[in-house]
Write a protein that holds these residues in place. Structure first.
Motif, PDB file in Angstrom:
ATOM      1  N   ASN A 182      -4.356   1.164  -3.449  1.00 52.73           N
ATOM      2  CA  ASN A 182      -3.124   0.819  -4.182  1.00 52.73           C
ATOM      3  C   ASN A 182      -3.440   0.694  -5.672  1.00 52.73           C
ATOM      4  O   ASN A 182      -3.628  -0.412  -6.180  1.00 52.73           O
ATOM      5  CB  ASN A 182      -2.563  -0.502  -3.642  1.00 52.73           C
ATOM      6  CG  ASN A 182      -1.129  -0.711  -4.066  1.00 52.73           C
ATOM      7  OD1 ASN A 182      -0.687  -0.155  -5.073  1.00 52.73           O
ATOM      8  ND2 ASN A 182      -0.399  -1.511  -3.322  1.00 52.73           N
ATOM      9  N   SER A 186       0.815  -1.218   0.000  1.00 50.73           N
ATOM     10  CA  SER A 186       0.000   0.000   0.000  1.00 50.73           C
ATOM     11  C   SER A 186       0.846   1.264   0.000  1.00 50.73           C
ATOM     12  O   SER A 186       0.342   2.352  -0.262  1.00 50.73           O
ATOM     13  CB  SER A 186      -0.937   0.005   1.209  1.00 50.73           C
ATOM     14  OG  SER A 186      -0.193   0.047   2.403  1.00 50.73           O
ATOM     15  N   GLU A 195      -7.541   0.770   5.908  1.00 53.04           N
ATOM     16  CA  GLU A 195      -6.516   1.326   5.020  1.00 53.04           C
ATOM     17  C   GLU A 195      -7.007   2.599   4.330  1.00 53.04           C
ATOM     18  O   GLU A 195      -6.220   3.511   4.075  1.00 53.04           O
ATOM     19  CB  GLU A 195      -6.078   0.269   3.992  1.00 53.04           C
ATOM     20  CG  GLU A 195      -5.462  -0.938   4.656  1.00 53.04           C
ATOM     21  CD  GLU A 195      -4.321  -1.559   3.878  1.00 53.04           C
ATOM     22  OE1 GLU A 195      -3.880  -0.959   2.892  1.00 53.04           O
ATOM     23  OE2 GLU A 195      -3.880  -2.646   4.280  1.00 53.04           O
TER      24      GLU A 195
END
Length: 943
Positions: free
Chosen positions: A464, A31, A529
């Protein structure tokens, strides 16, 4: 029984390079944008050896500074090798850090190759009665094989490991003794190491000579037994042969000593290794490491800290469970040592619901949930043709349900209707992987999926963008889990592939619910995330609402007139034939223009249009577009070849293909808009790709004539952002001169030309404006003097001067570009006006070509990405207004900065105002956004 006297020596760089190149097309990127392919691949190889072989002695050997001795002998030794990729340079220190934490000896000597260190240690250990295994894919090590020294080639691409003893070396190289491999390599040379060998001697000849003479020296002493040119070549190059043998010889007398106690595999610093793996985001490897180096009770007691575990070990027997069981008490088999959990070894409860009572109870439970993952199983990947086979549901880890649908569509509709309250419940969150597909399938059954949505594919794309986003990769990366492949159920693609309807209910249940379960689990990771990257708003307020907009656009499709395309096809056939005739006349012969080999031979071999023509790796003349474009101005044949290529591609890709893509049921073409392909945030169009229809040529523009309104009561409307990227760069750079030009409504290209050419605005020539336009757009993409010269009539020096003048005219533009590059260097990414990140892992690369590309991306990604974000905002707002105000107008296509609508004529006036208003106010910049609107009876006319 595992032998106690075995030493394993790993050839570090050989394993690292192999791992890097094995994953080069699909690199593992975390990431942070860090390419971890080389590290992950090497650690997999190391863990595989440890798990499979249970060695008690092990070391990893590295090159350091190349082989000084060999380069002194031969300056060209390994000189042909490409520069080590930056990813590998960055990975080696990390790998050594991991090895240090694992207490594994790292062996390296300045000026020595790992081969020589391994060779020396192997021979010393052999003398002390140890068995030695050289872990490497490098064939050169075969020369060291003996009764107690073996080559150990790690598994690759599904093939098992290979252990080479004396018999395997004899069979592979046709030698009596392994040391003859040195003669073999010396005779035939080695292109990878730039060892010259004997001219004219390949693998077969080398084997023949070894059988006949036994060694290089014996061959050179008995050249009288050879004939003709071979005899001459070998006699003339005898010294080269002797040198080649020396270069191919692995040294066994390095300044390194084998002491068994220094090579024992001991207890690692578990906490340190886990910390490094966590930073790299190695979830699967962390679990494998814990299984190998902790006792089973340590693995299962998640509440204990790693420090507690370490203390417990130190207070215990002093032994550690290197080869102990996993958490379930069952040893992981070496052959399965990918480390992934799979359906068979994971606790789960997946049920199919197939009775009226069962469905009733299930629906009661389902409608009580706050968040549910669902996944449809269908008969086709094409949503308009897809019939439901079943739907899987999961709202708890490891648990889920599957409902099967009958083939009879009326009965299937009745069953879907029972699920309608769930799907249309505004308060239940729906989770899925690629939800757009499921939404479109359910639309076929008159179901609208309402309520909050969470698409794991979209979430990961934002987290990502450069990584792959398919569920298998996500499951393996984040959950250490390998889902069951669909091919296990329906077979591989082809005429014999089954439909999901043909698969047993129990198998479909396991497969389908697994997907829903895994997707449900992934959501937990991605929520966190998205928070960490401050991108929740980009996901929830932009990409998720856009998903619904795109689903509607794709279901709507666009009307295409077959007759227009048929007429165009006939015209193109004539034009292509005429161009062929003209090319053949200039060439003086007929040939296959579509064959790069034949075309290259004509242009560069026969006509000699270049003094030093560029060649491909295979040795053929390069006829790539960029190569030929360079010669097009000066050589009519090249210009005609490029025209031929353009028309041929236009005909095959669009004119002849589009009629076949008109759907039988709707009579329309339904492209798919992909949200997760372009790292910049731009949408891409697929099946068919409607964004790449050429518009710079007359013939290309004619293709757009075939896209027409629904009927005579409708008209196509095209709304196009005017110079949005230039407006964005003006705003982001705060370049006052450019901002004022936009605020005053000036022609920005004429305004730029007036300033850089120092002439009054009303005296700017068409050519000056054209050159200024090329620079304006080229600057965003880092155009060079060479590139500008190719795109204009300017010379290289004139182009250089124009670019320099441009930056002097707009000084803040250069400052902004430098600031963006600096920001990327410090943070590893750049971002758009809405915060979309583009990670640039090569921004600090040592290789200038690679670094320059990353620097260009640092400048253009925020601009391109911001333009993409802004039009997405406009699309969402327009879509909402069309629904709320009950307009019949439909948004059909998005092509970069342009939106296409099918508008009932009576709505046209209102729609023009609405669309212009929403697009121009989608985002507030310090320069105004401007939208040009056109209408017509076809797309070309509207544009």
């Amino acid at each position: 029984m595992v032998k106690e006297n075995r030493l394993f020596l790993l050839d570090a760089y050989a394993l690292i390079f192999r791992a890097y190149y094995a994953l080069i097309k699909n690199p593992r990127v975390n990431s942070k944008g860090q390419d971890t392919s080389a590290i992950m691949g090497f650690m997999n190889s190391l863990f595989d050896v440890i798990k499979r072989e249970k060695p008690n002695l092990l070391a990893v050997c590295f090159d350091k500074g190349g082989s000084h001795a060999r380069t002194e002998m031969y300056e060209e030794y390994k000189a042909n090798r490409d520069e080590t990729p930056q990813v590998i340079r960055d990975s080696v220190p990390v790998i050594q850090q991991i090895l240090e934490a694992m207490e594994i000896p790292v062996m390296q000597i300045e000026g020595m190759e790992a081969d020589d260190i391994i060779g020396t240690l192997a021979k010393q250990a052999e003398k002390e009665g140890f068995e030695v295994y050289m872990v490497t894919p490098d064939k050169d090590f075969a020369q060291l094989v003996s009764e107690n020294i073996f080559m150990y080639k790690p598994s690759r691409m599904g093939n098992g490991i290979e252990k080479w003893g004396i018999p395997e070396v004899q069979k592979k190289y046709g030698v009596e003794r392994p040391e003859q491999v040195i003669d073999f390599l010396g005779m035939m040379g080695d292109s990878s190491d730039n060892i010259p060998g004997l001219p004219g001697v390949g693998e077969k000849t080398a084997k023949k000579f070894l059988k006949q003479f036994g060694s290089m020296e014996a061959l050179l002493e008995n050249t009288d037994q050879l004939k003709g040119k071979m005899k001459e070549k070998i006699e003339e190059n005898a010294e080269l042969g002797r040198l080649s043998k020396k270069l191919a010889t692995i040294f066994t007398d390095c300044e390194v000593e084998f002491h068994a106690e220094n090579f024992k595999l001991s207890q690692p610093d578990v906490e340190k290794v886990v910390e490094i793996f966590k930073d790299l985001e190695f979830r699967r490897l962390t679990e494998q490491f814990m299984k190998m180096f902790n006792s089973p009770e340590d693995v299962t007691k998640e509440s204990e800290t790693l420090s507690d575990k370490q203390n417990k070990k130190e207070a215990g027997s002093g032994q550690f469970s290197l080869f102990g069981n996993d958490a379930s008490g069952e040893d992981v088999e070496a052959e399965n040592f990918q480390g992934y959990k799979i359906l068979e070894n994971t606790d789960h409860s997946y049920q199919y619901v197939n009775s009226a009572m069962g469905i009733k109870i299930f629906l009661e439970k389902l409608n009580q949930q706050k968040s549910v993952c669902f996944d449809t199983e269908t008969t086709s990947l094409k949503t308009l043709d897809a019939h439901l086979v079943g739907i899987a549901f999961s709202w708890e880890k490891g648990k889920g349900y599957y409902i099967s649908f009958p083939a009879n569509q009326d009965e299937a509709q009745e069953l879907v209707n029972q699920l309608k309250p769930f799907f249309e419940n505004e308060n239940i969150e729906k989770i899925g992987q690629n939800l757009k597909y499921d939404i479109k399938v359910l639309a076929n059954y008159h179901i609208e999926v309402k309520g909050p949505l969470f698409d794991t594919m979209l979430a990961h794309y934002i987290i990502n963008p450069d990584m792959r986003h398919n569920m298998d990769v996500l499951a393996e990366t984040y959950l250490n889990y390998s889902p069951q492949p669909i091919a296990d159920l329906i077979g591989k693609k082809g005429k014999n592939q089954k439909s999901m309807r043909d698969v047993e209910l129990e198998k479909v249940t396991e497969y389908a619910v697994e997907d829903a379960d895994i997707t449900f689990q992934l959501k937990k990771y991605f929520e966190e995330e998205l928070k960490d990257a401050s991108n929740e708003h980009l996901f929830g307020d932009l990409e998720i609402p856009l998903l619904r907009v795109l689903a509607d656009m794709e279901l709507e499709g666009i009307n295409v007139d077959k007759n227009i395309l048929n007429d165009l096809s006939e015209g193109l056939t004539k034009d292509i034939a005429q161009l062929e005739k003209e090319v053949f006349e200039i060439a003086g012969e007929e040939f296959n223009i579509g064959s790069p080999k034949q075309l290259g031979e004509i242009l560069f071999g026969k006509l000699e249009i270049a003094k030093k023509p560029k060649k491909t790796k295979s040795g053929q003349y390069s006829t790539a577009e960029d190569v030929l474009s360079y010669f097009a101005k000066d050589y009519p044949i090249v210009d005609k070849v490029l025209q031929w290529r353009g028309l041929s591609k236009l005909k095959s890709t669009y004119v002849d293909a589009l009629p076949k893509q008109i759907h039988d049921r709707t009579g329309r073409v339904h492209t798919e808009f992909m949200q997760t392909v372009a790292a910049t945030g731009r949408l891409s169009s697929n099946n068919p790709n409607l964004q790449n229809i050429p518009i710079r040529t007359e013939r290309g523009r004619e293709v757009r004539k075939a896209f027409v309104p629904r009927d005579e009561n409708h008209i196509l409307l095209a709304a196009d952002y005017s110079q949005i990227e230039l407006r964005i760069i003006a705003a982001l750079s705060e370049e006052e001169t450019m901002i004022e030009a936009f605020k005053n409504g000036e022609d920005i290209h004429a305004s730029t030309a007036a300033k850089v050419f120092d002439v009054p605005l009303n005296e700017v020539t068409r050519e000056q404006r054209s050159n200024a336009k090329t620079v304006n757009f080229g600057i965003i993409y880092g155009v060079s003097a060479f590139g500008l010269s190719n795109q204009t009539n300017l010379s290289r020096s004139e182009s250089k001067e124009l670019i320099e003048t441009y930056y002097k005219t707009y000084p803040k533009l250069r400052d902004y570009m430098d600031e963006q590059v600096e920001f990327a260097r410090e943070n590893g990414y750049v971002k758009t006006v809405l915060g979309r990140r583009r990670y640039l892992k090569d921004i600090n690369a040592r290789n200038n070509v690679v670094k320059s590309a990353a620097e260009r991306n640092a400048v253009n990604a925020p601009i391109q990405g911001s333009a993409a974000d802004i039009i997405k905002v406009a699309m969402i707002r327009i879509h909402e207004k069309l629904k709320k105000q009950n307009f019949k107008t439909k948004m059909l296509l998005q092509v970069h900065d342009e939106l296409i609508f099918d508008v009932p004529k009576e709505e046209l006036d209102d729609l023009q105002k609405l669309i212009k208003q929403e697009m121009e106010n989608a985002y507030e910049l310090i320069v105004p956004l401007k939208v040009d609107i056109g209408t017509g009876q076809n797309w070309l006319e509207a544009h």
